[in-house]
Design a protein around this motif. Sequence first.
Motif, PDB file in Angstrom:
ATOM      1  N   GLU A 268       1.200  -1.297   0.162  1.00 22.98           N
ATOM      2  CA  GLU A 268       0.168  -0.156  -0.184  1.00 22.98           C
ATOM      3  C   GLU A 268       0.478   0.963  -0.050  1.00 22.98           C
ATOM      4  O   GLU A 268       1.789   1.604   0.464  1.00 22.98           O
ATOM      5  CB  GLU A 268      -1.007   0.612   1.403  1.00 22.98           C
ATOM      6  CG  GLU A 268      -2.281  -0.863   1.216  1.00 22.98           C
ATOM      7  CD  GLU A 268      -2.594  -0.188  -0.028  1.00 22.98           C
ATOM      8  OE1 GLU A 268      -3.020   0.575  -0.178  1.00 22.98           O
ATOM      9  OE2 GLU A 268      -3.471  -1.436  -0.740  1.00 22.98           O
ATOM     10  N   PRO A 269      -0.056   2.282  -0.101  1.00 22.38           N
ATOM     11  CA  PRO A 269      -0.719   2.283  -1.446  1.00 22.38           C
ATOM     12  C   PRO A 269      -1.098   1.652  -2.980  1.00 22.38           C
ATOM     13  O   PRO A 269      -1.626   2.399  -3.406  1.00 22.38           O
ATOM     14  CB  PRO A 269      -1.197   3.947  -0.988  1.00 22.38           C
ATOM     15  CG  PRO A 269       0.062   4.445  -0.834  1.00 22.38           C
ATOM     16  CD  PRO A 269       1.233   3.590  -0.602  1.00 22.38           C
ATOM     17  N   PHE A 270      -0.154   2.055  -2.746  1.00 19.23           N
ATOM     18  CA  PHE A 270       0.415   1.418  -5.306  1.00 19.23           C
ATOM     19  C   PHE A 270      -0.938   0.659  -5.089  1.00 19.23           C
ATOM     20  O   PHE A 270      -1.433   0.467  -6.515  1.00 19.23           O
ATOM     21  CB  PHE A 270       1.584   0.583  -4.745  1.00 19.23           C
ATOM     22  CG  PHE A 270       2.790   1.677  -4.496  1.00 19.23           C
ATOM     23  CD1 PHE A 270       2.885   1.922  -5.764  1.00 19.23           C
ATOM     24  CD2 PHE A 270       3.428   1.716  -3.747  1.00 19.23           C
ATOM     25  CE1 PHE A 270       4.378   3.415  -4.932  1.00 19.23           C
ATOM     26  CE2 PHE A 270       4.295   2.868  -3.456  1.00 19.23           C
ATOM     27  CZ  PHE A 270       4.443   3.399  -3.978  1.00 19.23           C
ATOM     28  N   GLY A 271      -1.381  -1.010  -4.250  1.00 23.33           N
ATOM     29  CA  GLY A 271      -2.574  -1.680  -5.037  1.00 23.33           C
ATOM     30  C   GLY A 271      -3.436  -0.828  -4.767  1.00 23.33           C
ATOM     31  O   GLY A 271      -4.709  -1.035  -5.945  1.00 23.33           O
ATOM     32  N   SER A 272      -4.534  -0.124  -3.977  1.00 23.28           N
ATOM     33  CA  SER A 272      -5.444   0.046  -4.034  1.00 23.28           C
ATOM     34  C   SER A 272      -5.393   1.606  -5.318  1.00 23.28           C
ATOM     35  O   SER A 272      -6.554   1.843  -5.700  1.00 23.28           O
ATOM     36  CB  SER A 272      -5.629   1.251  -2.561  1.00 23.28           C
ATOM     37  OG  SER A 272      -4.953   2.688  -2.545  1.00 23.28           O
ATOM     38  N   LEU A 273      -4.384   1.937  -5.718  1.00 25.15           N
ATOM     39  CA  LEU A 273      -4.150   2.936  -6.666  1.00 25.15           C
ATOM     40  C   LEU A 273      -4.290   2.166  -8.052  1.00 25.15           C
ATOM     41  O   LEU A 273      -4.401   3.068  -8.711  1.00 25.15           O
ATOM     42  CB  LEU A 273      -2.839   3.044  -6.337  1.00 25.15           C
ATOM     43  CG  LEU A 273      -1.751   5.165  -7.471  1.00 25.15           C
ATOM     44  CD1 LEU A 273      -3.497   6.090  -7.842  1.00 25.15           C
ATOM     45  CD2 LEU A 273      -0.932   5.163  -7.789  1.00 25.15           C
ATOM     46  N   VAL A 274      -4.035   0.655  -7.799  1.00 23.80           N
ATOM     47  CA  VAL A 274      -3.896   0.701  -9.241  1.00 23.80           C
ATOM     48  C   VAL A 274      -5.181   0.074  -9.934  1.00 23.80           C
ATOM     49  O   VAL A 274      -5.677  -0.001 -10.876  1.00 23.80           O
ATOM     50  CB  VAL A 274      -3.280  -1.253  -9.155  1.00 23.80           C
ATOM     51  CG1 VAL A 274      -3.167  -1.615 -10.336  1.00 23.80           C
ATOM     52  CG2 VAL A 274      -1.648  -0.419  -8.874  1.00 23.80           C
ATOM     53  N   LEU A 275      -6.206  -0.651  -8.636  1.00 21.68           N
ATOM     54  CA  LEU A 275      -7.043  -0.852  -9.079  1.00 21.68           C
ATOM     55  C   LEU A 275      -7.998   0.698  -9.575  1.00 21.68           C
ATOM     56  O   LEU A 275      -8.849   0.784  -9.976  1.00 21.68           O
ATOM     57  CB  LEU A 275      -8.109  -1.297  -7.464  1.00 21.68           C
ATOM     58  CG  LEU A 275      -9.518  -2.022  -8.079  1.00 21.68           C
ATOM     59  CD1 LEU A 275      -9.701  -3.095  -9.277  1.00 21.68           C
ATOM     60  CD2 LEU A 275      -9.763  -2.533  -6.696  1.00 21.68           C
ATOM     61  N   ALA A 276      -8.196   2.009  -8.886  1.00 21.81           N
ATOM     62  CA  ALA A 276      -9.007   2.752  -8.634  1.00 21.81           C
ATOM     63  C   ALA A 276      -8.468   3.633 -10.226  1.00 21.81           C
ATOM     64  O   ALA A 276      -9.711   3.552 -10.732  1.00 21.81           O
ATOM     65  CB  ALA A 276      -8.438   3.872  -7.710  1.00 21.81           C
ATOM     66  N   VAL A 277      -6.847   3.509 -10.546  1.00 24.68           N
ATOM     67  CA  VAL A 277      -7.093   4.399 -11.701  1.00 24.68           C
ATOM     68  C   VAL A 277      -7.226   3.124 -12.662  1.00 24.68           C
ATOM     69  O   VAL A 277      -7.854   3.786 -13.995  1.00 24.68           O
ATOM     70  CB  VAL A 277      -5.732   4.740 -11.891  1.00 24.68           C
ATOM     71  CG1 VAL A 277      -4.802   5.249 -13.676  1.00 24.68           C
ATOM     72  CG2 VAL A 277      -5.277   5.713 -11.454  1.00 24.68           C
ATOM     73  N   ALA A 278      -6.619   1.939 -12.893  1.00 26.05           N
ATOM     74  CA  ALA A 278      -7.567   1.083 -13.474  1.00 26.05           C
ATOM     75  C   ALA A 278      -8.604   1.156 -13.758  1.00 26.05           C
ATOM     76  O   ALA A 278      -9.344   1.138 -14.844  1.00 26.05           O
ATOM     77  CB  ALA A 278      -7.491  -0.740 -13.455  1.00 26.05           C
ATOM     78  N   VAL A 279      -9.928   0.936 -12.955  1.00 24.02           N
ATOM     79  CA  VAL A 279     -10.972   1.088 -13.286  1.00 24.02           C
ATOM     80  C   VAL A 279     -11.482   2.295 -14.381  1.00 24.02           C
ATOM     81  O   VAL A 279     -12.769   2.510 -14.929  1.00 24.02           O
ATOM     82  CB  VAL A 279     -12.044   0.768 -11.739  1.00 24.02           C
ATOM     83  CG1 VAL A 279     -13.610   1.068 -12.222  1.00 24.02           C
ATOM     84  CG2 VAL A 279     -11.841  -0.575 -11.376  1.00 24.02           C
ATOM     85  N   THR A 280     -10.863   3.024 -13.264  1.00 17.87           N
ATOM     86  CA  THR A 280     -11.684   5.079 -13.587  1.00 17.87           C
ATOM     87  C   THR A 280     -11.746   4.748 -15.361  1.00 17.87           C
ATOM     88  O   THR A 280     -11.646   5.364 -16.445  1.00 17.87           O
ATOM     89  CB  THR A 280     -10.564   5.724 -12.885  1.00 17.87           C
ATOM     90  OG1 THR A 280     -11.175   5.090 -11.404  1.00 17.87           O
ATOM     91  CG2 THR A 280     -11.678   7.490 -13.760  1.00 17.87           C
ATOM     92  N   ILE A 281      -9.792   4.514 -15.181  1.00 13.72           N
ATOM     93  CA  ILE A 281      -9.959   4.489 -17.229  1.00 13.72           C
ATOM     94  C   ILE A 281     -10.422   4.338 -18.359  1.00 13.72           C
ATOM     95  O   ILE A 281     -10.751   4.603 -19.639  1.00 13.72           O
ATOM     96  CB  ILE A 281      -7.838   4.280 -17.561  1.00 13.72           C
ATOM     97  CG1 ILE A 281      -7.001   4.521 -16.408  1.00 13.72           C
ATOM     98  CG2 ILE A 281      -7.316   4.018 -19.296  1.00 13.72           C
ATOM     99  CD1 ILE A 281      -5.798   4.223 -16.874  1.00 13.72           C
ATOM    100  N   ILE A 282     -10.885   2.172 -17.492  1.00 14.43           N
ATOM    101  CA  ILE A 282     -11.836   2.088 -18.651  1.00 14.43           C
ATOM    102  C   ILE A 282     -13.466   2.351 -18.553  1.00 14.43           C
ATOM    103  O   ILE A 282     -14.064   2.916 -19.569  1.00 14.43           O
ATOM    104  CB  ILE A 282     -11.975   0.686 -18.119  1.00 14.43           C
ATOM    105  CG1 ILE A 282     -10.690   0.027 -18.414  1.00 14.43           C
ATOM    106  CG2 ILE A 282     -13.291  -0.017 -18.868  1.00 14.43           C
ATOM    107  CD1 ILE A 282     -10.989  -1.375 -17.327  1.00 14.43           C
ATOM    108  N   GLU A 283     -13.643   3.445 -17.408  1.00 16.83           N
ATOM    109  CA  GLU A 283     -14.804   4.025 -17.628  1.00 16.83           C
ATOM    110  C   GLU A 283     -14.547   5.014 -17.860  1.00 16.83           C
ATOM    111  O   GLU A 283     -16.152   5.525 -18.939  1.00 16.83           O
ATOM    112  CB  GLU A 283     -15.324   4.492 -15.849  1.00 16.83           C
ATOM    113  CG  GLU A 283     -16.349   4.992 -15.448  1.00 16.83           C
ATOM    114  CD  GLU A 283     -16.551   5.423 -14.276  1.00 16.83           C
ATOM    115  OE1 GLU A 283     -17.703   5.798 -13.653  1.00 16.83           O
ATOM    116  OE2 GLU A 283     -15.493   5.089 -13.342  1.00 16.83           O
ATOM    117  N   VAL A 284     -13.612   5.977 -18.040  1.00 15.34           N
ATOM    118  CA  VAL A 284     -13.394   6.686 -18.621  1.00 15.34           C
ATOM    119  C   VAL A 284     -13.682   6.906 -20.702  1.00 15.34           C
ATOM    120  O   VAL A 284     -14.423   7.744 -21.516  1.00 15.34           O
ATOM    121  CB  VAL A 284     -12.195   7.392 -18.641  1.00 15.34           C
ATOM    122  CG1 VAL A 284     -11.719   8.887 -20.078  1.00 15.34           C
ATOM    123  CG2 VAL A 284     -12.213   8.465 -17.807  1.00 15.34           C
ATOM    124  N   ALA A 285     -12.996   5.698 -21.233  1.00 15.00           N
ATOM    125  CA  ALA A 285     -13.589   5.625 -22.200  1.00 15.00           C
ATOM    126  C   ALA A 285     -14.517   4.842 -22.536  1.00 15.00           C
ATOM    127  O   ALA A 285     -15.458   5.470 -23.652  1.00 15.00           O
ATOM    128  CB  ALA A 285     -12.068   4.331 -23.020  1.00 15.00           C
TER     129      ALA A 285
END
Length: 366
Positions: free
Chosen positions: A64-81
Amino acid sequence: MVTRLRALGTQWTAVVPVLAIVLLALTWGRDLPGVVVAVVTLVLAGAVLAAVHHAEVIAHRVGEPFGSLVLAVAVTIIEVALIVTLMADGGDKSSTLARDTVFAAVMITCNGIVGLCLLVGALRHRVAVFNPEGTGAALATVATLATLCLVLPTFTTTKQGPEFSTAQLTFAAIASIVLYGLFVTTQTVRHREYFLPLTEEGEVIDTDGHAKGPSSKAALLSLGLLGLALVGVVGLAKGVSPTIESGVESAGMPHAVVGVIIALLVLLPETIAAVRAARRDRVQTSLNLALGSAMASIGLTIPAVAVASVWLSGPLVLGLSSTHMVLLALTVIVGTLTVVPGRATPLQGGVHLVLFAAFLELAVTP
């Protein structure tokens, strides 16, 4: 026997993301009968659980906090697309899509996920303990981004309606990127200790010094499977959206409810991961996930739609209604009062959940 069960679990979490992508390719852009919708829903649920598993593998590897950051950014990038794609296909009727999706994400994360995690953590461990310095910084960034991007457009006068002018939208996009970049730097480099879980006595728990995590190969495999699972979650959620729309219309509810339901589906992996962290008395990890997702949703969506607006026709409505501004203001005030002590009882969790329930109620009956 235990080894076999673990192997079966690992195989299951590897197969489902691939199955989700295959099913997505077969069903994309088609009208789905009821039986297929049921199958898609089951695979969607499996992809959510697989995403949570792989996110936890990565978090265990990088800490942490890299693990939670990976999930948050991954979901958001796909959501933005997904948002940009829907805006390109929707014309004028999608003018409020970015605003509705981002605001729903903020309410879900800052009230729904935060409230649920505080409630679970406090009920299981008497009080939910977290770092007020890191959590306060995250909340302040979310509040600033939300105000700049979702509140100010309602009051600007350069362009008629709750819209930014080109110059204002450019400023909002740059400000969003700068603030998000500053926060990520603070979270991962300069003040990483502010975002690590705490014991009830206030001591930092640095997971890097504990049990050995998975190998780099396993973490990279999980990263790839996490990406597949998240693409599957978002894509399949879009695939079942016509069925959801029909159900919403049949029930006589506003069309905005569809966006809320889709946002709930997309944020399921983060919700489950955050609740599981709270059950393990890692409430700070839960808050990192929730507030990080809210921040990424604004900080990445606004710049993306600003760029997309160059070729997209039609208005881009970002300003919130007065009702939603009241909810946002109340969320920030309550969130501040929750964060300051650095610990929470079930009461604070309940207050946030009531705010989330109010958001859902007003979405159904505005």
